[in-house]
Each structure stands twice: as structure tokens, then as C-alpha cells.
Write an enzyme that holds these catalytic residues in place. Structure first.
Site, PDB file in Angstrom:
ATOM      1  N   LEU A  17       0.881  -1.173   0.000  1.00  0.00           N
ATOM      2  CA  LEU A  17       0.000   0.000   0.000  1.00  0.00           C
ATOM      3  C   LEU A  17       0.910   1.211   0.000  1.00  0.00           C
ATOM      4  CD1 LEU A  17      -2.609  -0.789   2.847  1.00  0.00           C
ATOM      5  CD2 LEU A  17      -3.055  -0.828   0.396  1.00  0.00           C
ATOM      6  N   ASP A  18       0.449   2.315  -0.563  1.00  0.00           N
ATOM      7  CA  ASP A  18       1.232   3.550  -0.476  1.00  0.00           C
ATOM      8  C   ASP A  18       1.429   3.925   0.982  1.00  0.00           C
ATOM      9  OD1 ASP A  18       1.050   3.632  -3.184  1.00  0.00           O
ATOM     10  OD2 ASP A  18      -0.282   5.367  -3.288  1.00  0.00           O
ATOM     11  N   ARG A  19       2.485   4.677   1.215  1.00  0.00           N
ATOM     12  CA  ARG A  19       2.839   5.101   2.564  1.00  0.00           C
ATOM     13  C   ARG A  19       1.674   5.762   3.316  1.00  0.00           C
ATOM     14  NH1 ARG A  19       8.114   7.854   3.867  1.00  0.00           N
ATOM     15  NH2 ARG A  19       7.786   8.392   6.033  1.00  0.00           N
ATOM     16  N   THR A  73      -1.632   5.522   2.510  1.00  0.00           N
ATOM     17  CA  THR A  73      -2.897   4.794   2.458  1.00  0.00           C
ATOM     18  C   THR A  73      -3.033   3.968   3.732  1.00  0.00           C
ATOM     19  OG1 THR A  73      -2.749   4.693   0.058  1.00  0.00           O
ATOM     20  CG2 THR A  73      -4.258   3.149   1.113  1.00  0.00           C
ATOM     21  N   ARG A 112      -5.158   6.803  -7.620  1.00  0.00           N
ATOM     22  CA  ARG A 112      -4.850   8.235  -7.676  1.00  0.00           C
ATOM     23  C   ARG A 112      -4.722   8.712  -9.128  1.00  0.00           C
ATOM     24  NH1 ARG A 112       0.172   8.204  -3.642  1.00  0.00           N
ATOM     25  NH2 ARG A 112       0.168  10.460  -4.057  1.00  0.00           N
TER      26      ARG A 112
END
Length: 339
Positions: free
Chosen positions: A145-147, A149, A247
Site C-alpha cells: 500500500l502507499d505510505r 494509504t 490516484r
């Protein structure tokens, strides 16, 4: 490299006028640049000796007592740094909530601001550091997951099982279902849709992009769950898992996440509360991996896990409902690309 504290110490002899003083009071008097609390922490750390014995804050001094002191500026700084590090790690530990655990599968809720694992430009703790005991026990990541999120992230135990589940994540028909909560700028038209545009991975500039020539296939389904003034709450389902996919795709239809400095959203946002209570502050991308369905590593049966909504997104939605309910035209929200 820690210095040997004995190598750089000072000695002081207690003068007649300080006879009968408490150790902490005496030191605060002699070192007015430090607070009593800082001095007491150095004492509690065992760094101050009275006649060769560890001093306590309440030790009563007598004339002629010999004190051994560390270099206070260094001692205070190191103790502060240790406290800070301890605080940060316990905060992270407590924020990583376990959602599901069995002998083969571990699913946790990742907090915002915690990278999944180390890599270029990553400083400080990662999810893998926080879960080090489980990692040593053999659990490993099968996706990322993105940092910023929040939400569900799965780890699987055993190399073969991990490879199998990672392959299921990479396969659109692998039985993995990822559902996200998102707050977007504006209201997408149509209010339900599927975005099917290839995405090229982030290059040296760190942004991915829709790229019909060099991109890899990427599909995202979205549905407007609530429509607000200048914003919307979306349920988003990923059919593929490209980096920054939600995104990039939302930005490509003119509805970037409300906060997303990389893809056309704001850097941060404070939405005023029309009731005059506290504003909703979003300092990260409002994206939350709210549910994850995946085939169990040993049985292949689907397992579904849900992560509770984080406080910042929850409160932003509450304020957006108030703004919209009062019919405010702007509500302190930025115009979206579509306006």
C-alpha cells in the site's frame, strides 16, 4: 557509537552552604539552564553518583560529598532522543491493528504515514519493522500500500504459500477483491463507472501516468456513495494493482483525491466546520483499503477482512455532510477541475 560515559565526567564537591539540600534541588540551582524534570531524568538514568553510589533525586547532600556528573548537555539530549524514539515506536506499534491471524495468514490495518517496507528515500520505521516478530516467524508481504494509504494489508507464512498468494494478487481472476474508501474532488460523471486506461509506472520523478503507448493495462471501478459540495465519497474497486492506480485514474477523469499533491489534489486541506467546532484536517491522501478478500493460502477458500475507517477520513466525511446539508456553495473547499 556511544561514548563511554566515564571518560567525560566532571567531579564537584558539595560546599558548606548546600549542606542538607536534596540532590535534584542542588543540581537545578547549579545548572539553571536545565529544568528540574530534565535533571531528574538524568538522575533516574543513574548518571549521577554521590560518593561513588548512584544518586537519587531525594538524596540528602552533606558538605564535602563528592558528586560525579556527566556532561549534562549530552546526557539531556540523549535521554530526550531515547524517549522520543520509544514514544514513536510504541505509537506505531499500537496503531498497527491486527485484523486476522491464523497459522498461515496475517492481515493488519496499516496506519497512515507508515511505509510498508524500506526503499529509496525511506527513513525511519516501516511496517516490516513494527511486525518484526511475525516476519522472523516467517510471515511475508504479498502486496503493498502507499505510505499514506491506511487499511488492510496481508502477510502470508511460508515461501510457497506466499508466492501462490502473490500470484493471485497479480492475476485479475485470482480471487482477490480490494475495496477502497476515497474522498475525491468534485463528483465524477457518470456517478458509477469503470476506468480502463493503461498506466506507466513512476519514473525518476515519482509520478505514474496514464500512457496509452507505454502503460500496462489498468482497470478501476468506482461508485459515488455520497455526493457533497465540491467533493464525493467513493467506493473504489481495483481490478489490477498498478502503483498509485486509484490516484492516477481518478485524476485522469478530472476528480483527483481531495488531498494528493502528486496528482492534482491539494497539498493539505482544512475544511471549516460550519457549526464552529474543529475543522477537518486532511494532511494525507484520503484513501483507505477498507476490505480485502483473498484466497486462503492453504484451503483456497475466500477470506474477507475489513479495516475500520481511520479518524481523519471519518471526521472529514462528517464535516462534508454538514457543509452539504447546509447547502453551502463552497464550504471552504477548492473548486474541482470540473467546475
Amino acid at each position: 557509537s556511544m561514548q563511554d560515559p566515564t571518560s567525560d565526567r566532571r567531579t564537584a564537591i558539595v560546599p558548606a552552604r548546600s549542606h542538607g539540600a536534596r540532590l535534584d534541588v542542588f543540581l537545578v540551582e547549579y545548572f539553571p539552564n536545565y529544568s528540574r524534570r530534565q535533571i531528574r531524568r538524568v538522575i533516574a538514568d543513574g548518571q549521577i553518583r554521590v560518593n561513588d553510589k548512584k544518586g537519587r533525586a531525594g538524596t540528602m547532600l552533606e558538605v564535602g560529598d563528592r558528586l560525579e556528573l556527566p556532561v549534562l548537555s549530552t546526557a539531556v539530549r540523549e535521554i530526550e532522543a531515547q524517549r522520543e524514539a520509544a514514544r514513536a515506536s510504541t505509537q506505531l506499534e499500537s496503531k498497527v491493528v491486527e485484523l486476522h491471524r491464523d497459522d498461515h495468514l496475517l492481515v493488519v490495518a496499516k496506519p497512515a504515514g507508515l511505509p510498508v517496507h524500506g526503499g529509496a528515500g525511506i527513513i525511519g520505521e516501516t511496517l516490516i519493522d513494527v511486525l518484526r516478530d511475525d516476519v522472523l516467524d516467517g510471515y511475508g508481504l504479498v502486496h503493498r500500500l502507499d505510505r499514506d494509504t491506511t487499511g488492510c494489508i496481508a502477510l502470508v507464512k511460508g515461501d510457497d504459500a506466499r508466492k501462490a498468494v502473490a500470484a493471485a494478487f497479480a492475476d485479475p481472476d485470482g480471487g482477490v477483491e480490494k475495496v477502497y474508501e476515497a474522498i475525491a474532488s468534485g463528483i465524477p460523471e457518470p456517478t458509477e463507472g469503470r476506468i480502463d486506461r493503461p498506466i506507466a509506472p513512476p519514473g525518476h520523478r515519482g509520478t505514474a501516468r496514464v500512457d496509452d503507448r507505454y502503460g500496462k493495462p489498468a482497470q478501476t471501478r468506482y461508485r459515488v456513495v455520497e455526493a457533497f459540495t465540491r467533493a464525493s465519497r467513493l467506493e473504489v474497486r481495483l481490478e489490477t494493482g498498478r502503483t498509485h492506480q486509484i490516484r492516477v485514474h481518478l485524476a485522469s477523469i478530472g476528480n483527483p483525491l481531495l488531498v494528493d499533491p502528486l496528482y492534482g489534489g491539494r497539498r493539505r486541506l482544512a475544511i471549516p466546520d460550519p457549526r464552529g467546532v474543529r475543522p477537518a484536517r486532511l494532511t494525507r491522501t484520503p484513501l483507505h483499503a477498507k476490505s480485502l478478500t483473498l484466497p486462503h493460502p492453504t484451503t483456497g477458500e475466500p477470506v474477507t477482512v475489513e479495516a475500520p475507517m481511520p479518524a481523519d477520513i471519518k471526521y472529514a466525511l462528517e464535516i462534508l455532510r454538514v457543509v452539504t446539508g447546509r447547502g453551502l456553495k463552497r464550504g471552504g473547499l477548492p473548486p474541482s477541475a470540473a467546475d
